[in-house]
Design an enzyme around this catalytic site. Sequence first.
Site, short mmCIF file in Angstrom:
data_model
loop_
_atom_site.label_atom_id
_atom_site.label_comp_id
_atom_site.label_asym_id
_atom_site.label_seq_id
_atom_site.Cartn_x
_atom_site.Cartn_y
_atom_site.Cartn_z
N GLU A 478 98.96 -37.74 -14.45
CA GLU A 478 97.54 -37.96 -14.23
C GLU A 478 96.72 -37.34 -15.37
O GLU A 478 95.71 -37.90 -15.78
CB GLU A 478 97.13 -37.39 -12.86
N GLU A 485 92.03 -42.53 -20.71
CA GLU A 485 90.92 -43.33 -20.22
C GLU A 485 89.60 -42.98 -20.90
O GLU A 485 88.83 -43.86 -21.25
CB GLU A 485 90.75 -43.16 -18.70
#
Length: 603
Positions: A478, A485
């Site tokens: 993550e 991102e």
Amino acid sequence: MCGIVAYVGSRDSVPVLLEGLARLEYRGYDSAGLAVLGRSGDLRIRKAKGRVADLAAELPARFKGGPGIGHTRWATHGEPSDANAHPHAVGPVAIVHNGIIENADELRTGLVARGAQFSSDTDSEILAHLIAEADTDLEEAVRSALTQVVGTYGLAVLDARQPDRLVVARNGSPVLLGIGEREMFAASDLSALVRYTRQVVHLDDGEVATVQADGFRTFTLDAQRTTKQPAVIEADLGSYEADGHAHFMHKEIHEQPQVVERVLRGRLDERFNTAHLGGLKMDAREARGIRRVKILGCGSAYYAGLLGAQLIEEMARIPADAEAASEFRYRNPVVEADTLYVGVSQSGETYDTLAAVQELTRKGGRVLGVVNTVGSTIARACDAGVYLHAGPEVSVTSTKTFTATATVFALLALHLGRIHDLSTADGRRISAGLRALPDQIAQVLAMEEEIASVAKELAQYRGMFFVGRVRGWPVAREGAQKLKEVSYLHAEAYPASELKHGPLALVGPELPTVAVIPDDELVEKNLSTLGEIRARRGRVAVVGHSAPDVKLADDFIAVPKNEPELDPILLSVPLQLLAYHAAVALGNDVDRPRNLAKSVTVE
Ligand code: G6P
């Protein structure tokens, strides 16, 4: 991803539509537009590539109207351009469309043969032609067009010949109606409605609605009336404001202590040292019968699922794993009666996750939804569910909903554990650990400055590895996802043990590593991985509990210690801040990263 907003009532619809479009921006888009009916019944359209604010600034002062439809487009068929932006109009008919028309080529060939001229490369324009072609009442024209279409749609249609109404329809892409005082709204997302109303109606797949100022009627595609019960939604307009934070991502990271408190509220049982999840709809005997847990989601929901699988396996000793929903749905999965399937989604609208859930329920699998958005499609498609109660998440990249999902999985693991083999003492230990989480998250957030300075250093590199072992592994995944991102730096997660089986070839002074190292039984192994990296002169930042030897790391971010099972939840938080500050240092549009959409409602 694409967004729809529509209005019919006595106001000038332009400000309502612009406000709605601005609220939909967070979903990700590349162009925007609106169509309204002028007082003299003329159709007025403005659309352009770029931001909603630019569109608004370009509108002439006299651009006003009665009913109207608006759209934010995220390009799928045809590049982002003025021509491809919605609305698409043919004669008196204008449409906005979310979704994908799969038989577009075939329909376009037929329309061209019948004399239609296309002014865009989109599949959506086909709908405008089909509706304009059926020279009947608008509702009937929409139904007849939709019976020819294979694909998904959230659709809103305006027709200058019937200026008192809109027609909307849904199949696989959400549409909600908002009920006001002698005015009606429609949108693809609650955020566009909350300023005006709390009374909503969710359309179901295959439904068409005629919407007028004083109400609405719903039908199936074959003209059978359907009945809908309006729901009153709880929504806080403040959730859609950045409240003094530079970005929503920053605000949402800082909301996490309260979010975790909300997730836990009323769900911990002190008497039996277990957790209650009301929406589980499963008695103890059924829960005992679960032989396997399979978690499905996309993006951060999938990574939260990896963390969840670990929690369940550790606490309940039930074999558990997570898989990308998109992969699962395409591989003709074996569905077992004694497996508990869990569909995870912040938005509740991710198409691949929905398709996986539908495939499972079709095959008789039992599916639990772990969803943030109340009343969303995935929430409604599951047999049972646990809501996150994290409040709306506006930034494209997930932070508070990742943590909320992981916390829900900790509760589920505790619940299943206490029914299987987790002792009272361990139940008490985990409950206390869960209660400590909000304060400990706040302690991590208080270290923001320190984390920001590490982020600035790391942002100067072209990319980095994230490594972790067992409990640290989903955290590393993550962490890498977050960094990618929002900072656009290349970030790759590896199990620390795998580093020497290939990726070590890349390690050197130009490629740093972020290592997630909890104080658990694997700490020595993790430190030896750091030794391997340092021997190649790689820069290392450690996120963990105890400072490693200075020879092993350049930076150390200290995270408060919780129970070993719950540590991954806390270890994830500094990595969110790391990604955020790297993105800020690089001057990126943090809340709306390029090419990404908040919820991906197409395949
Ligand atoms: C998109 C977003 C990701 C998100 C994923 C799943 O790809 O860009 O940030 O994690 O969808 O979204 P969901 O709403 O299903 O959690």
